[in-house]
Design an enzyme around this catalytic site. Structure first.
Site, PDB file in Angstrom:
ATOM      1  N   GLU A  45       2.499  -8.298 -11.943  1.00  0.00           N
ATOM      2  CA  GLU A  45       3.266  -7.626 -10.894  1.00  0.00           C
ATOM      3  C   GLU A  45       3.614  -8.610  -9.775  1.00  0.00           C
ATOM      4  OE1 GLU A  45       1.143  -4.464  -8.986  1.00  0.00           O
ATOM      5  OE2 GLU A  45       2.966  -3.447  -8.319  1.00  0.00           O
ATOM      6  N   LYS A 118       9.197   1.194  -9.897  1.00  0.00           N
ATOM      7  CA  LYS A 118       7.867   1.825  -9.814  1.00  0.00           C
ATOM      8  C   LYS A 118       7.962   3.217  -9.187  1.00  0.00           C
ATOM      9  CE  LYS A 118       3.233   0.328  -8.220  1.00  0.00           C
ATOM     10  NZ  LYS A 118       2.520  -0.820  -7.590  1.00  0.00           N
ATOM     11  N   CYS A 155       1.691  -1.033 -12.491  1.00  0.00           N
ATOM     12  CA  CYS A 155       0.421  -0.915 -11.768  1.00  0.00           C
ATOM     13  C   CYS A 155       0.004   0.524 -11.466  1.00  0.00           C
ATOM     14  CB  CYS A 155       0.470  -1.765 -10.501  1.00  0.00           C
ATOM     15  SG  CYS A 155      -1.202  -2.172  -9.879  1.00  0.00           S
TER      16      CYS A 155
END
Lengths: 292, 292
Positions: A45, A118, A155
């Site tokens: 990331e 995300k 994540c």
């Protein structure tokens, strides 16, 4: 569509304040992974930057860039030269005032395939992502690469079974999680291990529930108060670990057989037996509001 | 509502064709568990019967009974005498032609609190449940017992994160899975272990995703071709195993602290960050219908 087996490589490395050096180091590791036979290479990331979300400082917005943009363009040539798919997590500037935590996919001929933004954004001590990133508005995404259809999540998304489920139902046979997860100083020893185990358990479980492979790349090294715990891993549809890294800079690799999932999903026929008629409540934030 | 700590006991035992003896043996184990301090006692799936779903034979429908009915009535007295909650999985006859795999909850004063009907029904070699059981139509259920709010799911439900999520959002702090899962003869050794690990991984993950405790009771012993693998377990909100059984008849016990979940859920604030606006697709059976 089914290329078998596929060699997946995860690149875990430390990052400094020197962005150019982070990108060069990662590009060298991409070349090494390709030399070792990698087909799909997953970067961690925000691979080009230190994990700036550890503090709130609006100078860091200067680091953001369009996606596609300068960094994806720099990765297109190695992807084409080495004939590898590159999954690259980036700090996206959409326009002044809207920034995203975004992941780009570049196919093995150097073509930019698209991006995922995300969806689930954390905000915790040392992880001030809600300050930097607007939650994604593209929904869940899959990408048809030369080596198969992959799904990208990032994540914090890894803690949400809904995200894995929808991405798998879109046909992804490999769920990919570029990650930056770390321990705080007060979380040493057994606490840190308990957290890392939980982090692996939840991601391995997405492979079980969805009859998929899972690949998760996490950075390493210390950045201010954060100790990134590495341990990037690739797991199979039984949740079994196929390859796992340690705490150092490392290329973590495993072959996976995406075509084996056809038989797996008739042996363990969970998709046959879902009850979508009963899942409407998933769209609620909470169902027991007796406390107000 | 928060009673702390709560002692949870799982009773795993072999079953014979002699139903009366199965019930008597289980009742003795309930007394033993209570003597050891149990507050909530979880019986295994279809605890009074051999796992008749291993074959298709319509004589077995004669074993079904109403819920509440004779077996719940028999359990009300030990529940009241021993001041324990009893979670009892039963073969429910709803009417001629509709039978369910159902779980009843009896509170610690002997009150019948209600039932949950298994929503996800398997059909696999040795597990012919679609022949016997109509899928549940009560949706997901929680029960306010003397020792806290519990959620009941049954065996095959354990593979579906949607079921755990909805039950947790209804306020359950302990997810309970009465289970009957076994290896087939061709699945010995490493294969059996891989399956058992996957079975634990997916259930432990529900505790991680939902900040809950999980308790899963599985039967033991061999019945025809099926080798029930026991290993009943209780796990915590990090997915950590708190207690685990082996392959023999056994009471598996652990204390759990339901009140600790308040702090857990602010330290790991997954519920804060769900994106219900993006989960509509969960209500689909599949999202990639390019194959027809």
């Amino acid at each position: 569509m089914t290329h078998s087996p596929v060699s997946v490589a995860l690149i875990q490395s430390p990052c400094s304040e020197d962005i150019e050096s982070n990108i060069e180091n990662t590009t060298n590791l991409i070349r090494q992974a390709a030399e070792q036979g990698a087909n799909i290479i997953v970067l961690q990331e925000l691979f080009a930057w230190p994990y700036f979300c550890r503090e709130i400082d609006d100078r860091y917005f200067d680091w953001a860039e369009p996606v596609p943009g300068p960094t994806t363009r720099r990765l297109e040539k190695p992807a084409a030269d080495l004939q590898v798919v590159i999954v690259a997590s980036l700090f996206e500037k959409r326009n002044p005032g809207i920034y995203h935590n975004t992941c780009a996919v570049i196919d093995a001929d150097g073509t930019y395939l698209g991006k995922y933004r995300k969806m689930h954004i954390p905000e915790d001590p040392g992880f001030h992502e809600k300050y930097y990133f607007t939650p994604g508005d593209l929904g869940y995404r899959t990408f048809d690469t030369r080596f198969g259809r992959i799904g990208i999540l990032i994540c914090w998304d890894q803690w949400f079974p809904e995200a894995a489920r929808i991405t798998a139902m879109m046909g992804a046979r490999l769920l990919i999680y570029p990650t930056a997860i770390a321990s705080l100083p007060e979380e040493a020893g057994e606490t840190a291990l308990r957290y890392r185990n939980a982090w692996q358990t939840i991601q391995r479980s997405h492979g079980v529930a969805n009859g998929c492979y899972v690949a998760s790349t996490n950075r390493v090294g210390n950045e201010s108060q954060l100790a990134f715990w590495g341990h990037s891993f690739i797991s199979g549809p039984f949740g079994e670990i196929l390859a796992e890294g340690g705490l150092d800079e490392q290329i973590v690799m495993s072959d996976i057989d995406l075509s084996s999932l056809d038989r797996h999903r008739t042996t363990w026929p969970f998709f046959r037996d879902r009850r979508p008629d009963s899942y409407n409540a998933i769209r609620s934030m909470w169902l027991d509001d007796e406390n107000g």
